[in-house]
Design a protein around this motif. Structure first.
Motif, PDB file in Angstrom:
ATOM      1  N   PRO A 103       5.416  -4.486  -3.940  1.00  0.00           N
ATOM      2  CA  PRO A 103       5.569  -3.248  -4.710  1.00  0.00           C
ATOM      3  C   PRO A 103       5.261  -2.004  -3.878  1.00  0.00           C
ATOM      4  N   CYS A 104       4.742  -2.225  -2.667  1.00  0.00           N
ATOM      5  CA  CYS A 104       4.410  -1.121  -1.762  1.00  0.00           C
ATOM      6  C   CYS A 104       4.493  -1.679  -0.347  1.00  0.00           C
ATOM      7  N   PHE A 105       5.577  -1.375   0.348  1.00  0.00           N
ATOM      8  CA  PHE A 105       5.834  -2.025   1.630  1.00  0.00           C
ATOM      9  C   PHE A 105       5.000  -1.456   2.777  1.00  0.00           C
ATOM     10  N   MET A 106       4.692  -0.171   2.740  1.00  0.00           N
ATOM     11  CA  MET A 106       3.971   0.422   3.863  1.00  0.00           C
ATOM     12  C   MET A 106       2.470   0.199   3.715  1.00  0.00           C
ATOM     13  N   ALA A 107       1.829  -0.124   4.830  1.00  0.00           N
ATOM     14  CA  ALA A 107       0.383  -0.331   4.819  1.00  0.00           C
ATOM     15  C   ALA A 107      -0.340   0.945   4.401  1.00  0.00           C
ATOM     16  N   ARG A 108      -1.359   0.808   3.561  1.00  0.00           N
ATOM     17  CA  ARG A 108      -2.215   1.934   3.151  1.00  0.00           C
ATOM     18  C   ARG A 108      -3.639   1.571   3.569  1.00  0.00           C
ATOM     19  N   GLU A 109      -3.942   1.881   4.813  1.00  0.00           N
ATOM     20  CA  GLU A 109      -5.226   1.434   5.370  1.00  0.00           C
ATOM     21  C   GLU A 109      -6.420   1.979   4.610  1.00  0.00           C
ATOM     22  N   ASP A 110      -6.300   3.211   4.115  1.00  0.00           N
ATOM     23  CA  ASP A 110      -7.427   3.803   3.393  1.00  0.00           C
ATOM     24  C   ASP A 110      -7.704   3.085   2.080  1.00  0.00           C
ATOM     25  N   GLU A 111      -6.703   2.325   1.567  1.00  0.00           N
ATOM     26  CA  GLU A 111      -6.862   1.587   0.311  1.00  0.00           C
ATOM     27  C   GLU A 111      -7.034   0.093   0.548  1.00  0.00           C
ATOM     28  N   LEU A 205       6.701  -9.439   7.608  1.00  0.00           N
ATOM     29  CA  LEU A 205       6.906  -8.117   7.012  1.00  0.00           C
ATOM     30  C   LEU A 205       6.085  -7.914   5.743  1.00  0.00           C
ATOM     31  N   VAL A 206       5.961  -8.953   4.936  1.00  0.00           N
ATOM     32  CA  VAL A 206       5.135  -8.886   3.726  1.00  0.00           C
ATOM     33  C   VAL A 206       3.952  -9.825   3.950  1.00  0.00           C
ATOM     34  N   SER A 207       2.815  -9.252   4.211  1.00  0.00           N
ATOM     35  CA  SER A 207       1.634 -10.028   4.585  1.00  0.00           C
ATOM     36  C   SER A 207       1.216 -11.001   3.493  1.00  0.00           C
ATOM     37  N   ARG A 208       0.660 -12.134   3.939  1.00  0.00           N
ATOM     38  CA  ARG A 208       0.110 -13.115   2.984  1.00  0.00           C
ATOM     39  C   ARG A 208      -1.024 -12.509   2.160  1.00  0.00           C
ATOM     40  N   ARG A 209      -1.585 -11.391   2.623  1.00  0.00           N
ATOM     41  CA  ARG A 209      -2.682 -10.738   1.904  1.00  0.00           C
ATOM     42  C   ARG A 209      -2.202  -9.918   0.703  1.00  0.00           C
ATOM     43  N   VAL A 210      -0.873  -9.751   0.562  1.00  0.00           N
ATOM     44  CA  VAL A 210      -0.358  -8.995  -0.589  1.00  0.00           C
ATOM     45  C   VAL A 210      -0.524  -9.793  -1.876  1.00  0.00           C
ATOM     46  N   GLN A 211      -0.154 -11.065  -1.838  1.00  0.00           N
ATOM     47  CA  GLN A 211      -0.121 -11.871  -3.066  1.00  0.00           C
ATOM     48  C   GLN A 211      -1.457 -11.882  -3.820  1.00  0.00           C
ATOM     49  N   PRO A 212      -2.612 -12.060  -3.152  1.00  0.00           N
ATOM     50  CA  PRO A 212      -3.871 -12.048  -3.906  1.00  0.00           C
ATOM     51  C   PRO A 212      -4.212 -10.697  -4.535  1.00  0.00           C
ATOM     52  N   LEU A 213      -3.555  -9.630  -4.076  1.00  0.00           N
ATOM     53  CA  LEU A 213      -3.823  -8.295  -4.618  1.00  0.00           C
ATOM     54  C   LEU A 213      -2.886  -7.940  -5.773  1.00  0.00           C
ATOM     55  N   MET A 214      -1.934  -8.819  -6.054  1.00  0.00           N
ATOM     56  CA  MET A 214      -0.989  -8.579  -7.142  1.00  0.00           C
ATOM     57  C   MET A 214      -1.639  -8.893  -8.483  1.00  0.00           C
ATOM     58  N   PRO A 215      -1.052  -8.394  -9.598  1.00  0.00           N
ATOM     59  CA  PRO A 215      -1.555  -8.804 -10.906  1.00  0.00           C
ATOM     60  C   PRO A 215      -1.597 -10.326 -10.988  1.00  0.00           C
ATOM     61  N   PRO A 216      -2.653 -10.896 -11.561  1.00  0.00           N
ATOM     62  CA  PRO A 216      -2.806 -12.350 -11.543  1.00  0.00           C
ATOM     63  C   PRO A 216      -1.715 -13.068 -12.322  1.00  0.00           C
ATOM     64  N   ALA A 217      -1.437 -14.300 -11.894  1.00  0.00           N
ATOM     65  CA  ALA A 217      -0.475 -15.132 -12.613  1.00  0.00           C
ATOM     66  C   ALA A 217      -0.975 -15.398 -14.030  1.00  0.00           C
ATOM     67  N   ASN A 218      -0.038 -15.487 -14.958  1.00  0.00           N
ATOM     68  CA  ASN A 218      -0.372 -15.762 -16.358  1.00  0.00           C
ATOM     69  C   ASN A 218       0.785 -16.522 -16.989  1.00  0.00           C
ATOM     70  N   ASP A 219       0.885 -16.506 -18.309  1.00  0.00           N
ATOM     71  CA  ASP A 219       1.967 -17.263 -18.936  1.00  0.00           C
ATOM     72  C   ASP A 219       3.344 -16.648 -18.678  1.00  0.00           C
ATOM     73  N   GLN A 220       3.370 -15.392 -18.188  1.00  0.00           N
ATOM     74  CA  GLN A 220       4.631 -14.726 -17.880  1.00  0.00           C
ATOM     75  C   GLN A 220       4.925 -14.697 -16.381  1.00  0.00           C
ATOM     76  N   THR A 221       3.883 -14.697 -15.581  1.00  0.00           N
ATOM     77  CA  THR A 221       4.025 -14.468 -14.142  1.00  0.00           C
ATOM     78  C   THR A 221       3.619 -15.704 -13.345  1.00  0.00           C
ATOM     79  N   GLU A 222       4.476 -16.086 -12.391  1.00  0.00           N
ATOM     80  CA  GLU A 222       4.195 -17.245 -11.545  1.00  0.00           C
ATOM     81  C   GLU A 222       4.375 -16.869 -10.077  1.00  0.00           C
ATOM     82  N   ASP A 223       3.646 -17.567  -9.211  1.00  0.00           N
ATOM     83  CA  ASP A 223       3.806 -17.401  -7.770  1.00  0.00           C
ATOM     84  C   ASP A 223       4.280 -18.714  -7.161  1.00  0.00           C
ATOM     85  N   LEU A 224       5.270 -18.632  -6.274  1.00  0.00           N
ATOM     86  CA  LEU A 224       5.731 -19.768  -5.488  1.00  0.00           C
ATOM     87  C   LEU A 224       5.460 -19.424  -4.026  1.00  0.00           C
TER      88      LEU A 224
END
Length: 253
Positions: A103-111, A205-224
């Protein structure tokens, strides 16, 4: 706008990434044969003319050209566009599939947000004015970094992409601007639809560290998460990708 429609069944809108065109999805044609798939050339890419404006201009144009209640699927930049469409048109889109996208491709080091460094995006912008075809080839090589079948993947990607015209420089610049500036993170909480997020753990290009920062998986959202895949998992790990995506599609359609 050029859209190739293949098959019959529930509609799926497929959006490609930066620097390429809808031909990259050719390996998925058989996998998605039970669906009516709209393979979109984004504005200024492939056979589509360029379109002045920002990401919302692109979204509006694609929404006008595709059916309601479709599943929107986007790879990389295409995933950003598809996510923006789901946020803006929640009643128009049935479900969302994002592939190696953020949802945000450019690194935001301050965040503490992982992403592509501003320097890398700047280099791509500089090369737009020098050697367009060489820049595209370099970008295609990055797609497969870390993959066990990198050389094969790069050749197949290049052959498919180069079968159409090179993207227009103005469209590439538009896409770079989106990758630099668009940040959908504050709006993700408004999404209320089935959402499958596909990640390659070796993605350069999309770091493995992005996925844990995403909204958590639930009955609507899944991660593969494909452990050995890079940025183009539908090339490098087609079977695992197909199995996971088709299982999800069968549940929602």
């Amino acid at each position: 706008m050029h859209i190739q429609t293949i098959g019959q069944g529930h509609p799926i809108v497929m959006l490609h990434g930066w620097g390429v065109n809808s031909a990259v999805f050719e390996p998925l044609h058989q996998m998605l044969s039970q669906y009516c798939v709209y393979y979109v050339d984004l504005p200024g890419f492939g056979d589509s003319p360029a379109l002045d404006g920002d990401i919302d201009t692109w979204v509006d144009h694609i929404v006008e050209k595709t059916p309601e209640n479709a599943i929107w699927a986007g790879w990389s930049l295409g995933g950003l566009v598809a996510t923006r469409a789901a946020i803006r048109y929640p009643k128009h889109i049935k479900a969302l599939l994002t592939i190696a996208s953020s949802p945000c491709f450019m690194a935001r080091e301050d965040e503490g947000w992982p992403g592509i460094s501003p320097q890398v995006l700047h280099q791509f912008g500089e090369q737009l004015n020098q050697d367009l075809s060489k820049m595209i080839e370099r970008f295609l090589a990055i797609q497969a970094m870390g993959s066990e079948t990198a050389k094969q993947d790069i050749k197949q990607l290049r052959d498919l992409v180069m079968a159409k015209s090179l993207p227009q420089a103005s469209a590439l610049q538009q896409g770079l601007t989106m990758l630099k500036e668009v940040d959908l993170r504050p709006q993700l909480g408004t999404l209320d639809l089935p959402w499958l997020r596909v990640w390659g753990r070796l993605d350069g290009l999309v770091s493995r560290r992005v996925q844990p920062l995403m909204p958590p998986a639930n009955d609507q959202t899944e991660d593969l998460i494909l452990a050995k895949a890079s940025h183009a998992p539908f090339f490098s790990h087609k079977q695992a990708f197909s199995d996971g995506v088709l299982s999800w599609l069968n549940k929602i359609s």
